[in-house]
Design an enzyme around this catalytic site. Sequence first.
Site, PDB file in Angstrom:
ATOM      1  CB  SER A 152      12.873  -1.372  -0.817  1.00  0.00           C
ATOM      2  OG  SER A 152      13.468  -2.031  -2.125  1.00  0.00           O
ATOM      3  CE  LYS A 182      10.759  -0.501  -4.994  1.00  0.00           C
ATOM      4  NZ  LYS A 182      12.189  -0.998  -4.489  1.00  0.00           N
ATOM      5  CB  SER A 230      10.277  -5.396  -3.257  1.00  0.00           C
ATOM      6  OG  SER A 230      10.746  -3.951  -2.899  1.00  0.00           O
TER       7      SER A 230
END
Length: 433
Positions: A61, A64, A125
Amino acid sequence: MNGRKTASALLVSMLAVAGFQGEAFAAGEPEIHADGAIVIDGNTGKILYGENEHEELGIASMTKMMTEYLVQEAVEDGKIKWDQSYKISDKVYQLANAPGLSNVPLKQGESYTVKELYEAMVIKSGNGAAIALSEIVAGSEGEFVKQMNAKAKELGMKHYHFVNSSGLSNVDMLGMYPEGTEPDDENVVSAEDMATLAYRLIHDYPETLETSGLSSKKFRPGTDEELTMKSTNGLLKGKSFYYKGADGLKTGTTPFAGTTFTATAERNGNRYISVILDAKDANGQSSSAERFIQSAELLDYGFNEFEEVDFSLKDANAAPGNIKVYNGKERELGVSIKEPIALTLPKEQKEKTEVELVLDPDKVTDDGKLIAPIEKGEKVGVLKVKNPPEEEYIPDGEPASYSVDVTAEETVEKASWVVRSARGINSFFKDLF
Protein backbone atom coordinates in the site's frame (compact mmCIF):
# COMPACT_ATOMS: atom_id res chain seq x y z
CA MET A 1 22.32 -9.44 4.52
CA ASN A 2 24.39 -8.22 1.65
CA GLY A 3 24.10 -4.55 0.84
CA ARG A 4 26.10 -1.43 0.53
CA LYS A 5 26.11 0.71 3.65
CA THR A 6 26.19 4.22 2.33
CA ALA A 7 26.68 5.76 5.74
CA SER A 8 29.99 4.01 6.34
CA ALA A 9 31.61 5.45 3.23
CA LEU A 10 30.26 8.89 4.03
CA LEU A 11 31.61 8.88 7.56
CA VAL A 12 35.04 7.71 6.47
CA SER A 13 35.10 10.62 4.03
CA MET A 14 34.16 13.05 6.78
CA LEU A 15 37.04 11.84 8.92
CA ALA A 16 39.37 12.43 6.01
CA VAL A 17 38.13 16.00 5.80
CA ALA A 18 39.07 16.50 9.42
CA GLY A 19 42.51 15.03 8.92
CA PHE A 20 41.71 12.52 11.67
CA GLN A 21 43.41 9.14 11.54
CA GLY A 22 41.54 6.27 13.13
CA GLU A 23 38.43 4.16 12.91
CA ALA A 24 35.37 5.30 10.96
CA PHE A 25 32.68 7.00 12.97
CA ALA A 26 30.02 4.34 13.39
CA ALA A 27 28.37 5.02 16.72
CA GLY A 28 24.68 4.27 16.67
CA GLU A 29 24.60 2.76 13.18
CA PRO A 30 21.25 0.99 12.74
CA GLU A 31 20.87 -2.76 12.97
CA ILE A 32 18.24 -3.41 10.34
CA HIS A 33 16.65 -6.75 9.57
CA ALA A 34 14.74 -6.17 6.34
CA ASP A 35 15.04 -6.84 2.63
CA GLY A 36 15.81 -3.18 1.98
CA ALA A 37 16.19 0.04 3.97
CA ILE A 38 17.28 3.65 3.73
CA VAL A 39 17.23 6.88 5.71
CA ILE A 40 17.73 10.31 4.17
CA ASP A 41 17.83 13.92 5.28
CA GLY A 42 14.30 15.08 4.53
CA ASN A 43 15.41 18.68 3.94
CA THR A 44 18.17 17.99 1.43
CA GLY A 45 17.73 14.42 0.19
CA LYS A 46 21.18 13.40 1.43
CA ILE A 47 21.48 9.63 1.90
CA LEU A 48 22.67 8.85 5.42
CA TYR A 49 22.36 5.08 5.43
CA GLY A 50 21.27 2.48 2.92
CA GLU A 51 21.08 -1.29 2.82
CA ASN A 52 20.09 -3.12 -0.36
CA GLU A 53 18.45 0.16 -1.32
CA HIS A 54 18.53 -0.34 -5.10
CA GLU A 55 16.69 -3.67 -5.35
CA GLU A 56 13.11 -3.63 -6.64
CA LEU A 57 10.95 -5.06 -3.87
CA GLY A 58 7.27 -5.24 -3.05
CA ILE A 59 5.80 -2.06 -1.56
CA ALA A 60 2.12 -3.00 -1.07
CA SER A 61 0.00 0.00 0.00
CA MET A 62 2.96 2.38 -0.04
CA THR A 63 1.93 2.48 -3.73
CA LYS A 64 -0.75 4.93 -2.60
CA MET A 65 1.95 7.58 -2.15
CA MET A 66 2.22 7.83 -5.93
CA THR A 67 -1.56 8.02 -6.15
CA GLU A 68 -1.45 10.84 -3.57
CA TYR A 69 1.09 12.69 -5.69
CA LEU A 70 -0.92 12.42 -8.91
CA VAL A 71 -4.17 13.41 -7.22
CA GLN A 72 -2.63 16.53 -5.71
CA GLU A 73 -0.93 17.36 -8.99
CA ALA A 74 -4.29 17.08 -10.79
CA VAL A 75 -5.86 19.43 -8.23
CA GLU A 76 -2.99 21.89 -8.59
CA ASP A 77 -3.32 21.81 -12.39
CA GLY A 78 -7.07 22.45 -12.14
CA LYS A 79 -8.01 19.11 -13.72
CA ILE A 80 -10.04 18.05 -10.69
CA LYS A 81 -11.32 19.74 -7.52
CA TRP A 82 -11.35 18.58 -3.92
CA ASP A 83 -15.09 19.19 -3.60
CA GLN A 84 -16.16 17.57 -6.85
CA SER A 85 -18.33 14.47 -6.50
CA TYR A 86 -17.77 11.13 -8.18
CA LYS A 87 -20.29 8.32 -8.47
CA ILE A 88 -18.32 5.17 -7.81
CA SER A 89 -18.07 2.47 -10.45
CA ASP A 90 -19.11 -1.13 -9.94
CA LYS A 91 -15.42 -2.09 -9.81
CA VAL A 92 -14.78 0.37 -6.98
CA TYR A 93 -17.89 -0.79 -5.12
CA GLN A 94 -16.87 -4.45 -5.27
CA LEU A 95 -13.27 -3.86 -4.22
CA ALA A 96 -14.21 -1.34 -1.52
CA ASN A 97 -16.38 -3.98 0.11
CA ALA A 98 -14.30 -7.10 -0.55
CA PRO A 99 -13.67 -9.15 2.61
CA GLY A 100 -10.10 -9.14 3.89
CA LEU A 101 -9.00 -5.95 2.12
CA SER A 102 -8.22 -2.69 3.88
CA ASN A 103 -11.07 -0.34 3.10
CA VAL A 104 -13.57 2.30 3.98
CA PRO A 105 -16.78 0.68 2.70
CA LEU A 106 -18.37 2.64 -0.15
CA LYS A 107 -22.03 2.37 -1.12
CA GLN A 108 -23.13 1.18 -4.53
CA GLY A 109 -24.38 4.05 -6.65
CA GLU A 110 -23.26 6.64 -4.09
CA SER A 111 -21.21 9.75 -4.90
CA TYR A 112 -18.20 10.86 -2.86
CA THR A 113 -16.01 13.93 -3.03
CA VAL A 114 -12.37 13.75 -4.05
CA LYS A 115 -11.44 14.93 -0.55
CA GLU A 116 -13.44 12.16 1.13
CA LEU A 117 -11.84 9.51 -1.06
CA TYR A 118 -8.38 10.99 -0.58
CA GLU A 119 -8.66 10.95 3.21
CA ALA A 120 -10.04 7.40 3.16
CA MET A 121 -7.03 6.34 1.09
CA VAL A 122 -4.37 8.13 3.14
CA ILE A 123 -5.66 7.55 6.68
CA LYS A 124 -7.40 4.17 6.46
CA SER A 125 -5.46 2.90 3.41
CA GLY A 126 -8.74 2.38 1.57
CA ASN A 127 -8.08 0.39 -1.58
CA GLY A 128 -11.46 1.13 -3.14
CA ALA A 129 -10.92 4.83 -2.52
CA ALA A 130 -7.53 4.70 -4.27
CA ILE A 131 -9.04 3.03 -7.32
CA ALA A 132 -11.87 5.59 -7.40
CA LEU A 133 -9.31 8.40 -7.38
CA SER A 134 -7.43 6.77 -10.24
CA GLU A 135 -10.64 6.75 -12.28
CA ILE A 136 -11.32 10.40 -11.43
CA VAL A 137 -7.84 11.51 -12.51
CA ALA A 138 -7.31 9.35 -15.59
CA GLY A 139 -10.67 7.90 -16.58
CA SER A 140 -9.59 4.34 -15.83
CA GLU A 141 -7.12 2.64 -13.56
CA GLY A 142 -5.24 1.28 -16.57
CA GLU A 143 -4.59 4.82 -17.85
CA PHE A 144 -3.71 5.94 -14.35
CA VAL A 145 -1.05 3.23 -14.07
CA LYS A 146 0.58 4.66 -17.19
CA GLN A 147 0.67 8.05 -15.48
CA MET A 148 2.18 6.49 -12.36
CA ASN A 149 5.11 5.00 -14.25
CA ALA A 150 5.59 8.15 -16.31
CA LYS A 151 5.69 10.26 -13.16
CA ALA A 152 8.18 7.89 -11.54
CA LYS A 153 10.51 8.37 -14.49
CA GLU A 154 10.02 12.14 -14.35
CA LEU A 155 10.91 12.16 -10.64
CA GLY A 156 14.19 10.41 -11.39
CA MET A 157 13.21 7.03 -9.98
CA LYS A 158 15.14 4.15 -11.55
CA HIS A 159 13.98 0.91 -9.95
CA TYR A 160 10.17 0.72 -10.05
CA HIS A 161 7.17 -0.91 -11.69
CA PHE A 162 3.65 0.24 -10.82
CA VAL A 163 0.75 -2.01 -11.83
CA ASN A 164 -2.21 -0.55 -9.92
CA SER A 165 -3.18 2.48 -7.87
CA SER A 166 -3.80 0.80 -4.50
CA GLY A 167 -0.88 -1.52 -3.85
CA LEU A 168 -3.01 -4.65 -3.83
CA SER A 169 -1.60 -7.73 -5.46
CA ASN A 170 -3.32 -7.94 -8.85
CA VAL A 171 -4.37 -11.49 -7.98
CA ASP A 172 -6.51 -10.06 -5.15
CA MET A 173 -8.43 -7.63 -7.36
CA LEU A 174 -11.28 -10.06 -8.12
CA GLY A 175 -10.18 -10.29 -11.73
CA MET A 176 -10.51 -6.51 -12.21
CA TYR A 177 -6.81 -5.69 -12.37
CA PRO A 178 -5.91 -2.71 -14.60
CA GLU A 179 -5.82 -3.07 -18.35
CA GLY A 180 -2.27 -3.53 -19.60
CA THR A 181 -1.14 -5.48 -16.54
CA GLU A 182 -1.05 -9.19 -15.75
CA PRO A 183 -2.97 -11.09 -13.05
CA ASP A 184 0.22 -11.97 -11.15
CA ASP A 185 1.81 -8.50 -11.38
CA GLU A 186 2.99 -6.68 -8.25
CA ASN A 187 3.97 -3.11 -7.44
CA VAL A 188 7.73 -3.10 -6.89
CA VAL A 189 10.01 -0.16 -6.05
CA SER A 190 13.47 0.10 -4.48
CA ALA A 191 13.93 1.62 -1.02
CA GLU A 192 15.87 4.54 -2.50
CA ASP A 193 13.14 5.27 -5.02
CA MET A 194 10.48 5.17 -2.31
CA ALA A 195 12.57 7.72 -0.41
CA THR A 196 12.72 9.80 -3.59
CA LEU A 197 8.95 9.65 -3.95
CA ALA A 198 8.45 10.56 -0.29
CA TYR A 199 10.89 13.47 -0.57
CA ARG A 200 9.17 14.88 -3.64
CA LEU A 201 5.69 14.28 -2.21
CA ILE A 202 6.29 16.35 0.92
CA HIS A 203 8.38 19.01 -0.84
CA ASP A 204 6.05 19.50 -3.78
CA TYR A 205 2.88 19.07 -1.70
CA PRO A 206 3.72 19.79 1.96
CA GLU A 207 0.01 19.71 2.78
CA THR A 208 0.35 15.92 2.40
CA LEU A 209 1.54 15.83 6.01
CA GLU A 210 -1.65 17.45 7.28
CA THR A 211 -3.54 14.29 6.37
CA SER A 212 -0.85 11.63 6.79
CA GLY A 213 -0.16 12.99 10.30
CA LEU A 214 -3.70 12.29 11.52
CA SER A 215 -4.05 9.35 13.87
CA SER A 216 -7.76 9.15 13.11
CA LYS A 217 -10.64 11.04 11.53
CA LYS A 218 -14.35 10.45 11.09
CA PHE A 219 -15.59 9.55 7.63
CA ARG A 220 -18.83 11.24 6.62
CA PRO A 221 -19.76 12.34 10.16
CA GLY A 222 -23.46 12.71 10.83
CA THR A 223 -24.49 10.23 8.12
CA ASP A 224 -25.32 6.54 8.20
CA GLU A 225 -21.87 5.95 6.70
CA GLU A 226 -20.05 7.55 9.63
CA LEU A 227 -17.08 5.60 10.88
CA THR A 228 -13.78 6.37 12.54
CA MET A 229 -10.86 5.92 10.18
CA LYS A 230 -7.80 4.88 12.19
CA SER A 231 -4.36 5.34 10.67
CA THR A 232 -2.19 2.30 10.12
CA ASN A 233 0.91 4.37 10.99
CA GLY A 234 2.10 3.07 14.36
CA LEU A 235 4.46 6.01 14.95
CA LEU A 236 1.74 8.65 15.18
CA LYS A 237 0.56 10.20 18.44
CA GLY A 238 -1.62 7.84 20.44
CA LYS A 239 -0.31 4.76 18.62
CA SER A 240 1.58 1.80 20.08
CA PHE A 241 4.98 2.89 18.72
CA TYR A 242 4.55 6.66 19.09
CA TYR A 243 7.58 8.57 17.83
CA LYS A 244 8.03 12.24 18.62
CA GLY A 245 7.60 14.39 15.50
CA ALA A 246 6.23 11.62 13.26
CA ASP A 247 3.71 12.90 10.71
CA GLY A 248 3.74 10.40 7.86
CA LEU A 249 3.75 8.68 5.57
CA LYS A 250 2.44 5.22 4.56
CA THR A 251 2.42 1.56 5.58
CA GLY A 252 1.91 -1.47 3.39
CA THR A 253 1.27 -5.18 3.89
CA THR A 254 0.71 -8.04 1.46
CA PRO A 255 1.94 -11.65 1.40
CA PHE A 256 4.20 -10.71 -1.51
CA ALA A 257 5.68 -7.52 -0.04
CA GLY A 258 5.67 -8.47 3.62
CA THR A 259 5.43 -5.49 5.96
CA THR A 260 6.66 -2.17 4.60
CA PHE A 261 6.74 1.39 5.83
CA THR A 262 7.83 4.82 4.65
CA ALA A 263 8.16 7.07 7.71
CA THR A 264 9.04 10.70 8.29
CA ALA A 265 9.45 12.86 11.36
CA GLU A 266 10.40 16.48 12.03
CA ARG A 267 12.01 18.00 15.13
CA ASN A 268 13.19 21.59 15.44
CA GLY A 269 13.29 22.07 11.70
CA ASN A 270 15.22 18.85 11.06
CA ARG A 271 13.38 16.20 9.06
CA TYR A 272 14.33 12.64 8.19
CA ILE A 273 12.67 10.09 5.91
CA SER A 274 13.10 6.33 6.28
CA VAL A 275 11.97 3.34 4.25
CA ILE A 276 11.74 -0.28 5.41
CA LEU A 277 10.88 -3.06 2.94
CA ASP A 278 9.75 -6.35 4.48
CA ALA A 279 10.87 -5.95 8.07
CA LYS A 280 11.84 -9.19 9.78
CA ASP A 281 11.73 -10.31 13.40
CA ALA A 282 14.45 -12.26 15.23
CA ASN A 283 13.25 -15.46 13.56
CA GLY A 284 13.44 -13.98 10.08
CA GLN A 285 9.68 -13.71 9.74
CA SER A 286 7.85 -10.64 8.41
CA SER A 287 6.74 -8.52 11.34
CA SER A 288 4.31 -5.62 11.44
CA ALA A 289 5.76 -4.40 14.74
CA GLU A 290 9.34 -4.56 13.46
CA ARG A 291 8.64 -2.15 10.61
CA PHE A 292 7.82 0.50 13.23
CA ILE A 293 10.64 -0.47 15.59
CA GLN A 294 13.23 -0.45 12.82
CA SER A 295 11.84 2.73 11.26
CA ALA A 296 12.24 4.44 14.62
CA GLU A 297 15.83 3.20 14.73
CA LEU A 298 16.51 4.66 11.29
CA LEU A 299 14.98 7.98 12.28
CA ASP A 300 16.95 7.94 15.54
CA TYR A 301 20.09 7.49 13.50
CA GLY A 302 19.32 10.73 11.70
CA PHE A 303 18.33 12.75 14.75
CA ASN A 304 20.97 11.36 17.12
CA GLU A 305 24.01 11.01 14.91
CA PHE A 306 23.73 13.97 12.51
CA GLU A 307 23.24 17.68 12.76
CA GLU A 308 22.86 20.54 10.34
CA VAL A 309 25.70 23.03 10.80
CA ASP A 310 26.57 26.35 9.18
CA PHE A 311 30.03 27.64 8.35
CA SER A 312 30.73 31.35 7.84
CA LEU A 313 33.76 33.60 7.40
CA LYS A 314 34.54 33.49 11.10
CA ASP A 315 35.13 29.72 10.79
CA ALA A 316 37.95 30.18 8.28
CA ASN A 317 41.47 29.94 9.64
CA ALA A 318 42.23 33.56 8.76
CA ALA A 319 38.85 35.16 8.41
CA PRO A 320 39.19 38.84 9.31
CA GLY A 321 36.23 41.08 8.93
CA ASN A 322 38.33 43.14 6.54
CA ILE A 323 40.86 42.39 3.82
CA LYS A 324 43.94 44.48 3.14
CA VAL A 325 43.73 46.54 -0.07
CA TYR A 326 46.63 47.58 -2.29
CA ASN A 327 46.58 51.05 -3.89
CA GLY A 328 43.08 51.84 -2.64
CA LYS A 329 41.74 55.04 -1.16
CA GLU A 330 40.87 52.85 1.81
CA ARG A 331 43.42 50.34 2.97
CA GLU A 332 40.91 47.70 4.10
CA LEU A 333 37.76 46.26 2.60
CA GLY A 334 34.88 44.58 4.41
CA VAL A 335 33.78 41.30 2.81
CA SER A 336 30.75 39.10 3.36
CA ILE A 337 28.88 36.05 2.13
CA LYS A 338 25.21 35.95 1.16
CA GLU A 339 24.54 32.82 3.21
CA PRO A 340 26.65 30.31 5.17
CA ILE A 341 27.78 26.93 3.93
CA ALA A 342 25.12 24.54 5.29
CA LEU A 343 26.08 20.89 5.78
CA THR A 344 24.55 17.83 7.44
CA LEU A 345 27.39 16.21 9.35
CA PRO A 346 27.89 13.45 11.88
CA LYS A 347 27.79 15.06 15.31
CA GLU A 348 31.15 16.04 16.76
CA GLN A 349 32.50 16.58 13.24
CA LYS A 350 31.92 20.32 13.06
CA GLU A 351 35.10 21.10 14.97
CA LYS A 352 37.07 18.77 12.71
CA THR A 353 35.75 20.21 9.45
CA GLU A 354 37.81 23.09 8.11
CA VAL A 355 36.83 25.95 5.83
CA GLU A 356 39.11 28.50 4.20
CA LEU A 357 38.83 31.90 2.58
CA VAL A 358 40.38 31.88 -0.89
CA LEU A 359 40.72 35.23 -2.67
CA ASP A 360 40.62 35.43 -6.47
CA PRO A 361 44.28 35.06 -7.58
CA ASP A 362 43.67 37.52 -10.42
CA LYS A 363 42.63 40.22 -7.93
CA VAL A 364 45.39 40.04 -5.33
CA THR A 365 49.04 40.90 -4.97
CA ASP A 366 51.69 38.30 -4.18
CA ASP A 367 51.29 39.05 -0.48
CA GLY A 368 47.51 38.56 -0.56
CA LYS A 369 46.20 42.14 -0.78
CA LEU A 370 43.20 42.91 -2.98
CA ILE A 371 44.04 45.29 -5.79
CA ALA A 372 41.95 48.47 -6.10
CA PRO A 373 39.64 49.51 -7.65
CA ILE A 374 36.93 47.23 -6.27
CA GLU A 375 33.18 47.64 -6.77
CA LYS A 376 30.58 47.07 -4.04
CA GLY A 377 29.09 43.60 -4.50
CA GLU A 378 32.01 42.41 -6.62
CA LYS A 379 33.05 38.81 -6.09
CA VAL A 380 36.55 38.78 -4.64
CA GLY A 381 36.88 35.11 -3.70
CA VAL A 382 35.17 32.11 -2.12
CA LEU A 383 34.72 30.55 1.28
CA LYS A 384 35.07 26.80 0.81
CA VAL A 385 35.30 23.51 2.67
CA LYS A 386 38.72 21.89 2.49
CA ASN A 387 38.67 18.44 0.86
CA PRO A 388 34.85 18.04 0.81
CA PRO A 389 33.56 14.47 1.31
CA GLU A 390 31.89 12.37 -1.33
CA GLU A 391 28.16 12.28 -0.67
CA GLU A 392 25.10 10.69 -2.22
CA TYR A 393 21.74 12.34 -2.77
CA ILE A 394 18.47 11.03 -4.09
CA PRO A 395 17.44 12.37 -7.51
CA ASP A 396 16.33 16.00 -7.31
CA GLY A 397 17.82 16.32 -3.85
CA GLU A 398 19.69 19.48 -3.00
CA PRO A 399 23.39 18.58 -2.91
CA ALA A 400 25.36 20.62 -0.43
CA SER A 401 27.34 23.54 -1.79
CA TYR A 402 30.86 23.36 -0.42
CA SER A 403 31.68 26.93 -1.33
CA VAL A 404 30.00 30.34 -1.33
CA ASP A 405 30.99 33.58 -3.01
CA VAL A 406 32.74 36.24 -0.96
CA THR A 407 31.83 39.77 -2.08
CA ALA A 408 32.95 43.32 -1.33
CA GLU A 409 30.77 45.26 1.09
CA GLU A 410 31.67 48.64 -0.36
CA THR A 411 33.41 50.29 -3.28
CA VAL A 412 37.13 51.07 -2.93
CA GLU A 413 38.48 53.43 -5.55
CA LYS A 414 42.09 53.46 -6.61
CA ALA A 415 44.12 56.03 -4.69
CA SER A 416 45.52 59.02 -6.58
CA TRP A 417 49.15 59.11 -7.75
CA VAL A 418 49.99 61.62 -5.02
CA VAL A 419 48.55 59.39 -2.27
CA ARG A 420 50.25 56.30 -3.64
CA SER A 421 53.60 58.12 -3.85
CA ALA A 422 53.29 59.41 -0.30
CA ARG A 423 52.52 55.91 0.93
CA GLY A 424 55.51 54.55 -0.94
CA ILE A 425 57.87 57.12 0.60
CA ASN A 426 56.44 56.49 4.05
CA SER A 427 56.92 52.75 3.61
CA PHE A 428 60.50 53.28 2.43
CA PHE A 429 61.49 55.19 5.55
CA LYS A 430 59.72 52.68 7.80
CA ASP A 431 61.82 49.93 6.28
CA LEU A 432 65.02 51.93 6.98
CA PHE A 433 64.30 52.32 10.64
